[in-house]
Design a protein around this motif. Structure first.
Motif, PDB file in Angstrom:
ATOM      1  N   ASP A  26       0.815  -1.211   0.000  1.00 35.60           N
ATOM      2  CA  ASP A  26       0.000   0.000   0.000  1.00 35.60           C
ATOM      3  C   ASP A  26       0.853   1.267   0.000  1.00 35.60           C
ATOM      4  OD1 ASP A  26      -2.488  -0.979  -0.392  1.00 35.60           O
ATOM      5  OD2 ASP A  26      -2.897  -1.343   1.731  1.00 35.60           O
ATOM      6  N   ALA A  27       2.098   1.101   0.412  1.00 35.19           N
ATOM      7  CA  ALA A  27       2.998   2.264   0.414  1.00 35.19           C
ATOM      8  C   ALA A  27       3.586   2.505  -0.980  1.00 35.19           C
ATOM      9  CB  ALA A  27       4.124   2.044   1.411  1.00 35.19           C
ATOM     10  N   ALA A  28       3.448   1.500  -1.859  1.00 38.12           N
ATOM     11  CA  ALA A  28       4.076   1.621  -3.187  1.00 38.12           C
ATOM     12  C   ALA A  28       3.394   2.707  -4.020  1.00 38.12           C
ATOM     13  CB  ALA A  28       3.987   0.280  -3.915  1.00 38.12           C
ATOM     14  N   ALA A  29       4.190   3.410  -4.804  1.00 36.65           N
ATOM     15  CA  ALA A  29       3.641   4.477  -5.650  1.00 36.65           C
ATOM     16  C   ALA A  29       2.959   3.896  -6.892  1.00 36.65           C
ATOM     17  CB  ALA A  29       4.758   5.417  -6.079  1.00 36.65           C
ATOM     18  N   ASP A  30       3.413   2.715  -7.315  1.00 35.01           N
ATOM     19  CA  ASP A  30       2.820   2.085  -8.500  1.00 35.01           C
ATOM     20  C   ASP A  30       1.649   1.200  -8.105  1.00 35.01           C
ATOM     21  OD1 ASP A  30       4.636   3.206 -10.227  1.00 35.01           O
ATOM     22  OD2 ASP A  30       6.058   1.540 -10.032  1.00 35.01           O
ATOM     23  N   ALA A  31       0.733   1.026  -9.045  1.00 34.61           N
ATOM     24  CA  ALA A  31      -0.377   0.106  -8.810  1.00 34.61           C
ATOM     25  C   ALA A  31       0.158  -1.319  -8.798  1.00 34.61           C
ATOM     26  CB  ALA A  31      -1.416   0.265  -9.905  1.00 34.61           C
ATOM     27  N   ILE A  32      -0.225  -2.094  -7.772  1.00 29.94           N
ATOM     28  CA  ILE A  32       0.222  -3.487  -7.704  1.00 29.94           C
ATOM     29  C   ILE A  32      -1.006  -4.382  -7.579  1.00 29.94           C
ATOM     30  CG2 ILE A  32       1.577  -5.192  -6.404  1.00 29.94           C
ATOM     31  CD1 ILE A  32       3.375  -2.923  -5.468  1.00 29.94           C
ATOM     32  N   LEU A  33      -1.036  -5.399  -8.411  1.00 28.41           N
ATOM     33  CA  LEU A  33      -2.156  -6.341  -8.396  1.00 28.41           C
ATOM     34  C   LEU A  33      -1.597  -7.746  -8.329  1.00 28.41           C
ATOM     35  CD1 LEU A  33      -3.166  -3.915 -10.417  1.00 28.41           C
ATOM     36  CD2 LEU A  33      -4.942  -5.544 -10.955  1.00 28.41           C
ATOM     37  N   ILE A  34      -2.328  -8.626  -7.660  1.00 32.37           N
ATOM     38  CA  ILE A  34      -1.976 -10.046  -7.735  1.00 32.37           C
ATOM     39  C   ILE A  34      -3.201 -10.778  -8.242  1.00 32.37           C
ATOM     40  CG2 ILE A  34      -1.345 -12.122  -6.414  1.00 32.37           C
ATOM     41  CD1 ILE A  34       0.343 -10.342  -4.612  1.00 32.37           C
ATOM     42  N   ILE A  35      -3.009 -11.648  -9.218  1.00 31.51           N
ATOM     43  CA  ILE A  35      -4.132 -12.444  -9.724  1.00 31.51           C
ATOM     44  C   ILE A  35      -3.780 -13.925  -9.601  1.00 31.51           C
ATOM     45  CG2 ILE A  35      -4.956 -10.675 -11.333  1.00 31.51           C
ATOM     46  CD1 ILE A  35      -3.642 -12.308 -13.604  1.00 31.51           C
ATOM     47  N   ASP A  36      -4.836 -14.753  -9.486  1.00 31.67           N
ATOM     48  CA  ASP A  36      -4.580 -16.193  -9.416  1.00 31.67           C
ATOM     49  C   ASP A  36      -4.559 -16.777 -10.829  1.00 31.67           C
ATOM     50  OD1 ASP A  36      -7.181 -16.467 -10.262  1.00 31.67           O
ATOM     51  OD2 ASP A  36      -7.973 -16.993  -8.267  1.00 31.67           O
ATOM     52  N   HIS A  37      -4.459 -18.111 -10.887  1.00 34.90           N
ATOM     53  CA  HIS A  37      -4.304 -18.742 -12.207  1.00 34.90           C
ATOM     54  C   HIS A  37      -5.555 -18.583 -13.061  1.00 34.90           C
ATOM     55  CE1 HIS A  37      -6.453 -21.729  -9.891  1.00 34.90           C
ATOM     56  NE2 HIS A  37      -6.771 -22.320 -11.018  1.00 34.90           N
ATOM     57  N   LYS A  84       9.069  -9.204 -18.497  1.00 34.47           N
ATOM     58  CA  LYS A  84       9.441  -8.062 -19.330  1.00 34.47           C
ATOM     59  C   LYS A  84       8.438  -6.939 -19.085  1.00 34.47           C
ATOM     60  CE  LYS A  84       9.740 -11.580 -22.767  1.00 34.47           C
ATOM     61  NZ  LYS A  84       9.093 -12.183 -23.882  1.00 34.47           N
ATOM     62  N   GLY A  85       8.905  -5.723 -19.110  1.00 33.57           N
ATOM     63  CA  GLY A  85       7.989  -4.591 -19.027  1.00 33.57           C
ATOM     64  C   GLY A  85       7.396  -4.371 -20.402  1.00 33.57           C
ATOM     65  N   GLY A 127       5.210 -10.558 -12.983  1.00 31.03           N
ATOM     66  CA  GLY A 127       6.080 -11.600 -12.438  1.00 31.03           C
ATOM     67  C   GLY A 127       5.223 -12.773 -11.990  1.00 31.03           C
ATOM     68  N   GLU A 128       5.858 -13.894 -11.893  1.00 31.47           N
ATOM     69  CA  GLU A 128       5.107 -15.073 -11.476  1.00 31.47           C
ATOM     70  C   GLU A 128       5.463 -15.398 -10.034  1.00 31.47           C
ATOM     71  OE1 GLU A 128       5.877 -18.512 -13.819  1.00 31.47           O
ATOM     72  OE2 GLU A 128       4.050 -19.531 -13.166  1.00 31.47           O
ATOM     73  N   ILE A 129       4.430 -15.712  -9.240  1.00 28.28           N
ATOM     74  CA  ILE A 129       4.691 -16.150  -7.867  1.00 28.28           C
ATOM     75  C   ILE A 129       4.492 -17.662  -7.862  1.00 28.28           C
ATOM     76  CG2 ILE A 129       4.024 -15.932  -5.441  1.00 28.28           C
ATOM     77  CD1 ILE A 129       2.519 -13.296  -6.345  1.00 28.28           C
ATOM     78  N   ASN A 130       5.559 -18.380  -7.644  1.00 32.62           N
ATOM     79  CA  ASN A 130       5.452 -19.833  -7.703  1.00 32.62           C
ATOM     80  C   ASN A 130       5.128 -20.409  -6.334  1.00 32.62           C
ATOM     81  OD1 ASN A 130       5.820 -20.739 -10.390  1.00 32.62           O
ATOM     82  ND2 ASN A 130       7.923 -19.937 -10.273  1.00 32.62           N
ATOM     83  N   SER A 131       3.851 -20.586  -6.096  1.00 29.97           N
ATOM     84  CA  SER A 131       3.461 -21.259  -4.842  1.00 29.97           C
ATOM     85  C   SER A 131       3.337 -22.741  -5.163  1.00 29.97           C
ATOM     86  CB  SER A 131       2.156 -20.664  -4.324  1.00 29.97           C
ATOM     87  OG  SER A 131       1.220 -20.598  -5.364  1.00 29.97           O
ATOM     88  N   PRO A 132       3.421 -23.582  -4.130  1.00 30.41           N
ATOM     89  CA  PRO A 132       3.442 -25.016  -4.402  1.00 30.41           C
ATOM     90  C   PRO A 132       2.192 -25.502  -5.139  1.00 30.41           C
ATOM     91  CG  PRO A 132       3.639 -24.535  -2.037  1.00 30.41           C
ATOM     92  CD  PRO A 132       3.509 -23.241  -2.722  1.00 30.41           C
ATOM     93  N   ASP A 133       1.041 -24.965  -4.805  1.00 33.56           N
ATOM     94  CA  ASP A 133      -0.179 -25.454  -5.461  1.00 33.56           C
ATOM     95  C   ASP A 133      -0.390 -24.831  -6.846  1.00 33.56           C
ATOM     96  OD1 ASP A 133      -0.380 -23.223  -3.902  1.00 33.56           O
ATOM     97  OD2 ASP A 133      -2.438 -23.575  -3.238  1.00 33.56           O
ATOM     98  N   LYS A 134      -0.816 -23.576  -6.875  1.00 33.74           N
ATOM     99  CA  LYS A 134      -1.146 -22.955  -8.162  1.00 33.74           C
ATOM    100  C   LYS A 134      -0.350 -21.673  -8.358  1.00 33.74           C
ATOM    101  CE  LYS A 134      -4.811 -25.376  -9.734  1.00 33.74           C
ATOM    102  NZ  LYS A 134      -5.666 -25.934  -8.708  1.00 33.74           N
ATOM    103  N   ILE A 160       2.755  -5.041 -11.845  1.00 33.37           N
ATOM    104  CA  ILE A 160       3.070  -3.686 -11.380  1.00 33.37           C
ATOM    105  C   ILE A 160       2.761  -2.748 -12.541  1.00 33.37           C
ATOM    106  CG2 ILE A 160       4.855  -2.140 -10.504  1.00 33.37           C
ATOM    107  CD1 ILE A 160       6.148  -4.587  -9.250  1.00 33.37           C
ATOM    108  N   ILE A 161       1.925  -1.765 -12.258  1.00 33.85           N
ATOM    109  CA  ILE A 161       1.394  -0.933 -13.340  1.00 33.85           C
ATOM    110  C   ILE A 161       1.735   0.527 -13.086  1.00 33.85           C
ATOM    111  CG2 ILE A 161      -0.729  -0.166 -14.482  1.00 33.85           C
ATOM    112  CD1 ILE A 161      -1.895  -2.919 -13.546  1.00 33.85           C
ATOM    113  N   ARG A 162       2.402   1.111 -14.052  1.00 35.96           N
ATOM    114  CA  ARG A 162       2.791   2.525 -13.924  1.00 35.96           C
ATOM    115  C   ARG A 162       2.017   3.348 -14.953  1.00 35.96           C
ATOM    116  NH1 ARG A 162       8.934   3.745 -13.117  1.00 35.96           N
ATOM    117  NH2 ARG A 162       8.301   2.734 -11.182  1.00 35.96           N
TER     118      ARG A 162
END
Ligand SMILES: Nc1ncnc2c1ncn2[C@@H]1O[C@H](COP(=O)(O)OP(=O)(O)OP(=O)(O)O)[C@@H](O)[C@H]1O
Ligand SMILES: [Mg+2]
Length: 367
Positions: free
Chosen positions: A16-27, A84-85, A105-112, A118-120
């Motif tokens: 929330d402190a980041a200046a850029d928009a950050i989103l995480i989406i699932d598979h 890549k940007g 970027g990809e977050i490699n969690s064990p399941d999915k 990151i959106i500027r």
């Protein structure tokens, strides 16, 4: 990278402190995290988008293609954007479409797999770029108008004289006929004056049309020696008529220039014609010498004659439109040459030689 796993609170505080928009989406592309900067940028409250497909933030054609991107990546591992940007379009809640730079970027969690984006916002950057471009175009337009204004003034001035002459001669012709005391020879002489002046007016317009119309250069590598040879051939009748010898001293290995060959031949022709005309009253052997030397990434080509030269202080004036010391001169030759040199990233300068005569030096970019 941190070695201690972040608590949810610390993680939320961080993003929330980041200046850029950050989103995480699932598979399945459902939004899991939507930070404060994202809320501000997309104008959604996070509860409005959490659990929704990321496509709500994308305009077409990205919206339609997005399912395919994710499916292809999960099946084949073929990443078009991950790591890549990339510049893409995004859409706000209001429907406004705006440019963004997206890094995924990809977050490699064990399941999915999950993905972090990151959106500027590039709107401001784009707006500044557009404004700069508009200003540059406006400046170029003003510059062009300036040149046109100059040409129009000169054109009006020059055309005034032959047009006034045509008018005077026509009146004279009418008077002659009205007098009833007509001599065909007199009438023909006046008509000759009229047609001569009309032709001169045509010449003026034609020469200036070339100056205005031909404002782009097809620049390619050309051997300067060959350009001089071709120009000398084109100028042969002029040289012969004035009994002038042209010496091409340009060496074979001097290299190529990056120019529009037609334009540079035109410049050479004008310089050779001027020099030949200047040599008209020269008693000794009439000579034009063309030589070249190279300095860094410029080639300097000197066209020198052994005529009378120009009056001291007129080194700049001779390039002005309509500057002429000749009875029959229009005075547009050198100004046309200067324009042609400019659009070929070159320059023209003049100086009297120590031992008499004039040298015009062309500066051109090396290929
Ligand atoms: N080689 C030269 N030696 C002496 N004077 C020159 C030479 N070249 C140009 N000039 C001077 O520069 C003037 C301008 O030349 P420019 O070619 O622009 O016009 P012009 O030759 O008079 O007419 P035109 O429009 O028909 O070419 C000439 O009238 C002449 O006074
Ligand atoms: Mg001339």
């Amino acid at each position: 990278m941190t070695s201690t796993p972040l608590s949810d609170d610390r993680f939320n505080a961080l993003i929330d402190a980041a200046a850029d928009a950050i989103l995480i989406i699932d598979h399945r592309a459902h939004i899991k995290v939507f930070n404060t900067a994202a809320e501000k940028l997309f104008q959604y409250e996070s509860h409005e988008v959490l659990g929704k497909n990321i496509k709500v933030l994308m305009p077409e054609p990205y919206r339609t293609r997005h399912d395919d991107y994710i499916r292809r990546y999960l099946e084949t591992g073929e990443a078009r954007i991950i790591g890549k940007g990339r510049e893409v379009q995004a859409i706000k809640k209001s429907g406004a479409i705006f440019p963004v730079e997206l890094s995924v970027g990809e977050i490699n969690s064990p399941d999915k797999s999950e993905f972090v984006g990151i959106i500027r916002d590039l709107s401001e950057k784009r707006a500044i770029e557009d404004q700069l471009l508009a200003e540059r175009e406006q400046l170029a337009h003003v510059a062009r108008l300036g040149t046109l204004g100059e040409i129009a003034t000169g054109l009006a001035h020059e055309l005034n004289q032959p047009l006034a002459a045509i008018s005077t001669y026509s009146t004279a012709c009418k008077k002659l006929i009205a007098s009833g005391n007509v001599d065909d020879v007199d009438i023909l002489a006046v008509l000759d004056d009229i047609s001569g002046n009309a032709k001169r007016a045509g010449d003026i317009i034609y020469r200036l049309r070339a100056l205005i119309g031909d404002d782009t250069a097809e620049q390619r590598a050309h051997s300067i020696k060959t350009l001089v040879e071709q120009s000398a051939k084109l100028a042969a009748p002029v040289l012969k008529a004035h009994n002038v010898t042209l010496e091409n001293l340009v060496s074979d290995d001097i290299g190529d220039v990056f120019v529009d060959d037609i334009h540079i031949q035109q410049v050479f022709l004008n310089l050779i014609k001027n020099a030949s005309e200047a040599l008209e009253d020269t008693e000794m052997a009439r000579r034009i010498t063309i030589s070249a030397h190279r300095e860094a990434n410029k080639l300097y080509i000197a066209v020198a004659d052994n005529g009378p030269g120009i009056i001291a202080g007129a080194e700049q004036d001779i390039f002005q439109p309509f500057y002429s010391s000749k009875d029959e001169g229009l005075g547009v030759g050198l100004s046309l040459c200067k324009s042609l040199m400019k659009i070929n990233d070159g320059q023209l300068t003049a100086h009297n030689n120590n031992n008499g005569g004039l040298t015009i030096t062309m500066e051109l970019p090396v290929a």
